[in-house]
Write a protein that holds these residues in place. Structure first.
Motif, short mmCIF file in Angstrom:
data_model
loop_
_atom_site.label_atom_id
_atom_site.label_comp_id
_atom_site.label_asym_id
_atom_site.label_seq_id
_atom_site.Cartn_x
_atom_site.Cartn_y
_atom_site.Cartn_z
N GLN A 114 0.84 -1.22 0.00
CA GLN A 114 0.00 0.00 0.00
C GLN A 114 0.86 1.25 0.00
OE1 GLN A 114 -3.56 -0.31 2.63
NE2 GLN A 114 -2.75 -2.32 3.06
N TRP A 141 3.65 12.92 0.21
CA TRP A 141 2.92 11.75 -0.26
C TRP A 141 2.39 11.99 -1.66
CZ3 TRP A 141 3.42 7.31 2.12
CH2 TRP A 141 3.69 7.30 3.49
N GLU A 143 -0.12 9.93 -4.45
CA GLU A 143 -0.93 8.74 -4.67
C GLU A 143 -1.04 8.46 -6.15
OE1 GLU A 143 -4.98 8.51 -3.16
OE2 GLU A 143 -5.03 6.52 -4.11
N LYS A 144 -0.79 7.21 -6.53
CA LYS A 144 -0.86 6.84 -7.94
C LYS A 144 -1.34 5.39 -8.01
CE LYS A 144 2.19 6.37 -11.75
NZ LYS A 144 3.56 6.12 -12.11
N HIS A 148 0.36 4.60 -2.20
CA HIS A 148 0.87 5.84 -1.63
C HIS A 148 2.40 5.81 -1.71
CE1 HIS A 148 -3.11 6.86 -0.17
NE2 HIS A 148 -3.20 5.59 0.23
N PHE A 191 -2.80 11.29 4.67
CA PHE A 191 -1.69 11.39 3.72
C PHE A 191 -1.53 12.80 3.21
CE2 PHE A 191 -0.20 7.23 3.44
CZ PHE A 191 -1.27 6.38 3.67
#
Ligand code: URA
Length: 191
Positions: A114, A141, A143-144, A148, A191
């Motif tokens: 994750q 951080w 996110e893709k 994360h 995040f």
């Protein structure tokens, strides 16, 4: 195919000229179900000899810092962008990075972390932000595709410049907080 099958098949790779040398291909290692994966750059001499990533001076420093941040090495998965020894510790060429990309992508698909910590510019640029500066992105951080990512310095950079140690410690504290939240599923994610 599972991770063991992938690792058994990997030595047959002929994706770039690095495989024509005598060195072994060193896939990632650690917990195959890890929530947290850390990805570095290429292999040092010791990693090539031992056949495990992050066992040289930079890896040992990383291990101590992970330990201090509350992570056991066995609970995470450690991998490199380039999985063959780079002669004379040269920087990986684009063709070498691209040749290894499917193998790393398969590891990520199988481990399903994750969180991925990108250690250094090559991992950051290869996995999240082509052309990015790790100094600028570190500790943020990103996110893709449901993962994360946290870019930070490579431990080898800390061996060259001890002044960066507190910055990696700071990023690892941030990582610990997010990991704890994911792992225990008790805290809200921030995040
Ligand atoms: N540095 C890396 O990026 N990977 C290793 O496996 C060892 C040192």
């Amino acid at each position: 195919m599972d991770l063991t099958g992938l690792k058994a098949k990997s030595p047959a790779c002929r994706g770039c000229s690095l495989r024509s040398g005598a060195g072994q291909l060193v896939p990632g290692s650690g917990n195959p179900g890890a929530v947290l994966m850390l990805v570095g750059e290429g292999l040092g001499a010791r990693e090539g000899r031992v056949g495990r990533p992050f066992v040289g001076a930079a890896g040992q420093l990383l291990g101590r810092m992970l330990d201090a941040a509350g992570f056991r090495r066995e609970e995470v998965y450690l991998a490199s962008i380039v999985k063959c020894r780079l002669p004379g510790n040269k920087k990986p060429a684009l063709a070498e990075v691209e040749a290894c990309r499917p193998l790393l992508a398969a590891e990520i698909d199988l481990v399903r972390p994750q969180i991925i910590v990108c250690l250094g510019a090559l991992a950051t640029r290869t996995l999240v932000a082509p052309g990015a500066s790790v100094t600028r992105l570190r500790g943020r951080w990103i996110e893709k595709d449901g993962i994360h990512y946290l870019p930070t310095f490579h431990p080898a950079a800390l061996l060259r410049d001890r002044g960066k140690i507190p910055l990696l410690e700071e990023d690892l504290r941030k990582l610990r907080a997010a990991y704890q939240a994911l792992h225990t599923k008790q805290l809200a994610l921030t995040f």
